[in-house]
Design a protein around this motif. Structure first.
Motif, PDB file in Angstrom:
ATOM      1  N   VAL A  55      39.821 -24.674   6.314  1.00  0.00           N
ATOM      2  CA  VAL A  55      39.480 -23.318   5.898  1.00  0.00           C
ATOM      3  C   VAL A  55      39.396 -22.378   7.098  1.00  0.00           C
ATOM      4  O   VAL A  55      39.939 -21.263   7.073  1.00  0.00           O
ATOM      5  CB  VAL A  55      38.151 -23.305   5.110  1.00  0.00           C
ATOM      6  N   THR A  56      38.723 -22.811   8.155  1.00  0.00           N
ATOM      7  CA  THR A  56      38.580 -21.932   9.324  1.00  0.00           C
ATOM      8  C   THR A  56      39.936 -21.634   9.953  1.00  0.00           C
ATOM      9  O   THR A  56      40.169 -20.513  10.429  1.00  0.00           O
ATOM     10  CB  THR A  56      37.640 -22.555  10.370  1.00  0.00           C
ATOM     11  N   ASN A  57      40.846 -22.598   9.950  1.00  0.00           N
ATOM     12  CA  ASN A  57      42.185 -22.338  10.493  1.00  0.00           C
ATOM     13  C   ASN A  57      42.941 -21.324   9.638  1.00  0.00           C
ATOM     14  O   ASN A  57      43.666 -20.466  10.163  1.00  0.00           O
ATOM     15  CB  ASN A  57      42.987 -23.638  10.577  1.00  0.00           C
ATOM     16  N   ALA A  58      42.772 -21.407   8.317  1.00  0.00           N
ATOM     17  CA  ALA A  58      43.397 -20.420   7.434  1.00  0.00           C
ATOM     18  C   ALA A  58      42.796 -19.034   7.672  1.00  0.00           C
ATOM     19  O   ALA A  58      43.524 -18.029   7.738  1.00  0.00           O
ATOM     20  CB  ALA A  58      43.219 -20.831   5.972  1.00  0.00           C
ATOM     21  N   TYR A  59      41.468 -18.961   7.821  1.00  0.00           N
ATOM     22  CA  TYR A  59      40.820 -17.690   8.127  1.00  0.00           C
ATOM     23  C   TYR A  59      41.287 -17.142   9.478  1.00  0.00           C
ATOM     24  O   TYR A  59      41.488 -15.930   9.641  1.00  0.00           O
ATOM     25  CB  TYR A  59      39.303 -17.863   8.138  1.00  0.00           C
ATOM     26  N   ASP A  60      41.438 -18.034  10.467  1.00  0.00           N
ATOM     27  CA  ASP A  60      41.909 -17.607  11.788  1.00  0.00           C
ATOM     28  C   ASP A  60      43.308 -17.011  11.698  1.00  0.00           C
ATOM     29  O   ASP A  60      43.626 -16.021  12.371  1.00  0.00           O
ATOM     30  CB  ASP A  60      41.917 -18.794  12.762  1.00  0.00           C
ATOM     31  N   ARG A  61      44.138 -17.616  10.876  1.00  0.00           N
ATOM     32  CA  ARG A  61      45.499 -17.087  10.721  1.00  0.00           C
ATOM     33  C   ARG A  61      45.481 -15.714  10.057  1.00  0.00           C
ATOM     34  O   ARG A  61      46.206 -14.803  10.459  1.00  0.00           O
ATOM     35  CB  ARG A  61      46.348 -18.068   9.915  1.00  0.00           C
ATOM     36  N   LEU A  62      44.632 -15.555   9.040  1.00  0.00           N
ATOM     37  CA  LEU A  62      44.490 -14.247   8.396  1.00  0.00           C
ATOM     38  C   LEU A  62      43.998 -13.202   9.392  1.00  0.00           C
ATOM     39  O   LEU A  62      44.473 -12.062   9.403  1.00  0.00           O
ATOM     40  CB  LEU A  62      43.509 -14.349   7.221  1.00  0.00           C
ATOM     41  N   ALA A  63      43.059 -13.599  10.255  1.00  0.00           N
ATOM     42  CA  ALA A  63      42.545 -12.676  11.267  1.00  0.00           C
ATOM     43  C   ALA A  63      43.619 -12.355  12.301  1.00  0.00           C
ATOM     44  O   ALA A  63      43.759 -11.204  12.739  1.00  0.00           O
ATOM     45  CB  ALA A  63      41.314 -13.277  11.947  1.00  0.00           C
ATOM     46  N   GLY A  64      44.394 -13.372  12.677  1.00  0.00           N
ATOM     47  CA  GLY A  64      45.432 -13.174  13.677  1.00  0.00           C
ATOM     48  C   GLY A  64      46.511 -12.202  13.219  1.00  0.00           C
ATOM     49  O   GLY A  64      47.128 -11.524  14.039  1.00  0.00           O
ATOM     50  N   GLU A  65      46.730 -12.130  11.899  1.00  0.00           N
ATOM     51  CA  GLU A  65      47.747 -11.223  11.373  1.00  0.00           C
ATOM     52  C   GLU A  65      47.164  -9.902  10.891  1.00  0.00           C
ATOM     53  O   GLU A  65      47.875  -9.044  10.373  1.00  0.00           O
ATOM     54  CB  GLU A  65      48.529 -11.902  10.256  1.00  0.00           C
ATOM     55  N   GLY A  66      45.835  -9.724  11.069  1.00  0.00           N
ATOM     56  CA  GLY A  66      45.235  -8.426  10.803  1.00  0.00           C
ATOM     57  C   GLY A  66      44.719  -8.217   9.397  1.00  0.00           C
ATOM     58  O   GLY A  66      44.308  -7.101   9.050  1.00  0.00           O
ATOM     59  N   TYR A  67      44.692  -9.263   8.558  1.00  0.00           N
ATOM     60  CA  TYR A  67      44.235  -9.087   7.185  1.00  0.00           C
ATOM     61  C   TYR A  67      42.713  -9.141   7.069  1.00  0.00           C
ATOM     62  O   TYR A  67      42.130  -8.543   6.164  1.00  0.00           O
ATOM     63  CB  TYR A  67      44.859 -10.155   6.273  1.00  0.00           C
ATOM     64  N   VAL A  68      42.077  -9.897   7.929  1.00  0.00           N
ATOM     65  CA  VAL A  68      40.616  -9.989   7.932  1.00  0.00           C
ATOM     66  C   VAL A  68      40.126  -9.870   9.366  1.00  0.00           C
ATOM     67  O   VAL A  68      40.906  -9.951  10.324  1.00  0.00           O
ATOM     68  CB  VAL A  68      40.123 -11.320   7.315  1.00  0.00           C
ATOM     69  N   GLU A  69      38.826  -9.713   9.522  1.00  0.00           N
ATOM     70  CA  GLU A  69      38.234  -9.672  10.854  1.00  0.00           C
ATOM     71  C   GLU A  69      36.909 -10.418  10.827  1.00  0.00           C
ATOM     72  O   GLU A  69      36.131 -10.316   9.868  1.00  0.00           O
ATOM     73  CB  GLU A  69      38.028  -8.231  11.317  1.00  0.00           C
ATOM     74  N   ALA A  70      36.673 -11.220  11.854  1.00  0.00           N
ATOM     75  CA  ALA A  70      35.430 -11.977  11.963  1.00  0.00           C
ATOM     76  C   ALA A  70      34.389 -11.126  12.678  1.00  0.00           C
ATOM     77  O   ALA A  70      34.670 -10.513  13.697  1.00  0.00           O
ATOM     78  CB  ALA A  70      35.676 -13.274  12.731  1.00  0.00           C
ATOM     79  N   ARG A  71      33.185 -11.096  12.109  1.00  0.00           N
ATOM     80  CA  ARG A  71      32.090 -10.324  12.704  1.00  0.00           C
ATOM     81  C   ARG A  71      30.943 -11.242  13.081  1.00  0.00           C
ATOM     82  O   ARG A  71      29.796 -11.080  12.650  1.00  0.00           O
ATOM     83  CB  ARG A  71      31.626  -9.242  11.734  1.00  0.00           C
ATOM     84  N   GLY A  72      31.267 -12.225  13.895  1.00  0.00           N
ATOM     85  CA  GLY A  72      30.246 -13.145  14.382  1.00  0.00           C
ATOM     86  C   GLY A  72      29.564 -13.882  13.246  1.00  0.00           C
ATOM     87  O   GLY A  72      30.200 -14.371  12.309  1.00  0.00           O
TER      88      GLY A  72
END
Length: 487
Positions: A55-72
């Motif tokens: 799951v975290t790798n999928a979230y990282d990919r979404l963040a890397g392409e600009g669809y989501v952003e992690a806020r700590g």
């Protein structure tokens, strides 16, 4: 926001890819709106009965392409993507009539009757760009495949191949691009060529009658600049910054052909942001222009998940994708390819037939088996580990020997660049002095790349690290430091 996902176990797509694609589609469909928080990775992993890393790798990919952003510790939030951009990704560009999409012809097509010095002149420690490690070539596996082919398929050695390429290889390439680059593509959109430069030439020839002006990144890949300069069309260089090509500098006139390297810009190494990619697709629609995406080393991404290709966002309309196996398998195979919008494939196939009667059957067939049997994926995993360790060694050595060097282009690819401090000698001078002590490092003006500016800043050194082992990298960088001390 509760995520309702459905994962298939018996599919070629990994669980990580399924999560990425389904969440991405929910964002594009408006089910997940800007500012919404995603289900925490631990909770989603438990509900889906998968590992948390998946799951975290999928979230990282979404963040890397600009669809989501992690806020700590606050969580992962959906990014604010403008409505026009959402429409662009959903529809593969703005609505426009490009004519009917014709079925592929099944009839057989009639056949019509780099180095920095090389050999003994090459430095002992040579950071020339784009050179694969010869010791990493999968010789035993390749020999076994070739021997198997020759033991049962010798009649093909006397036949002409389809100029567009062996159907089995085109099928394997299309499948690979779908899995790794997010491209919905079939084998009837692939043309096999004699390397990446041949593919560039094919696309330029295909689109020449439509093109009124050529646009190209600045600085850029030398081979592309040579090809575009020889085309006798107006040429518009477009500057590059830390987000990729500066889209606001693109021409507003209609009928352009743009060459870009979005996944790892050559030579600066920057990765084009999602907003810039979308801006490019909008520009292409608004100006009735086309884009050549050169994805020459996209198989080697070390930091973060793989990126969806520009052609994957475009969905087969205005982006002509060019790739090569020169970096991943071997330049000596002379196999590259172009992935085209479906409506252009028949025309491209005829053009390819006029250029040549196709590539060698043996190499094409061997490569198709190499991919389909899973050897290619294993080979890439091995190479990524080798090249990542060499990249890490080079970055660590530069940091250990020089004070806070400004390095870019480290996320992926086979080279990085060092922007020299103002009080250092110019890059060309360093290149010449380093050559005297057996170290090959290269200024842009050396031929590693090309800059259209009349007086380009000579403050960038290019380091290709893929063909040097860790010990040689450390020795070479230490020798460079001694060169500065002696000076």
């Amino acid at each position: 926001m509760e995520l309702t996902l459905s994962l298939a176990q018996r599919t070629e797509k990994s669980l990580q890819t399924q999560i990425f694609e389904q969440v991405r589609q929910m964002i594009l469909n408006g089910q997940l709106k800007a500012g919404m928080t995603l289900t925490p990775s631990r909770i989603l992993a438990e509900r889906l009965n998968v590992s948390r890393n998946t799951v975290t790798n999928a979230y990282d990919r979404l963040a890397g392409e600009g669809y989501v952003e992690a806020r700590g510790t606050a969580g992962v939030y959906v990014s604010a993507i403008p409505p026009d951009d959402l429409l662009l990704i959903q529809n593969g560009g703005l609505a426009q009539d490009n004519g009917p999409i014709l079925p592929a012809s099944s009839e057989p097509l009639l056949c019509f009757a780099g180095s920095s010095g090389g050999g003994a002149q090459r430095p002992a420690y040579d950071f020339w760009v784009g050179r694969s490690d010869p010791t990493a070539f999968p010789l035993m596996t390749w020999r076994r495949i070739v021997n198997r082919l020759l033991s049962r398929e010798t009649s093909h050695l006397t036949d002409y191949c389809d100029p567009a390429g062996l159907p089995e290889l085109r099928e394997a390439i299309a499948h690979h691009l779908g899995r790794t680059r997010g491209m919905a593509i079939t084998h009837n959109q692939i043309i096999v060529t004699g390397g990446g430069q041949d593919a560039l030439n094919l696309v330029l020839s295909l689109l020449r009658s439509h093109t009124r002006q050529l646009c190209i990144e600045n600085p850029c890949y030398l081979g592309a600049s040579m090809l575009f300069n020889s085309a006798t069309l107006p040429l518009h260089p477009v500057p590059v910054d830390e987000e990729g090509i500066q889209t606001e500098c693109l021409p507003t006139a209609r009928g352009n052909l743009l060459y870009v390297t979005p996944s790892h810009q050559f030579p600066t190494g920057v990765v084009m942001t999602l907003s810039r990619r979308l801006a490019l697709l909008r520009w292409a629609d608004e100006t009735d222009s086309f884009i050549i995406e050169d994805d020459y080393d996209s198989d080697f991404r070390y930091d973060g998940p793989p990126l969806t290709a520009l052609a994957g966002l475009d969905r087969g309309r205005r982006v002509f994708y060019v790739g090569t196996f020169s970096k991943s398998v071997g330049a000596g195979l002379r196999i590259g390819f172009a992935a085209l919008p479906r409506i252009r494939w028949d025309e491209a196939r005829l053009l390819k037939a006029r250029m040549s009667n196709g590539q060698s059957w043996l190499e094409q067939s061997a490569l198709s088996f190499f991919i389909n049997d899973g050897h290619f994926d294993r080979h890439l995993r091995k190479l990524r580990q080798i090249y990542m360790s060499r990249r890490d060694c080079l970055v660590a050595s530069l940091n250990a020997n020089f004070k806070e060097p400004k390095i870019s282009g480290t996320e992926s690819g086979l080279h990085l660049v060092w922007q020299l401090p103002q009080d250092f000698p110019r890059a060309r001078e360093i290149q010449l002095k380093a050559r005297e002590i057996g170290v090959g490092v290269y200024a842009l003006s050396s031929g590693a790349a090309f800059d259209f500016d009349d007086a380009p800043n000579d403050d960038i050194l290019v380091f290709g690290y893929s063909s040097l082992d860790v010990a040689k990298i450390q020795t070479a960088v230490t020798a460079l430091r001694q060169l500065f001390i002696l000076k």
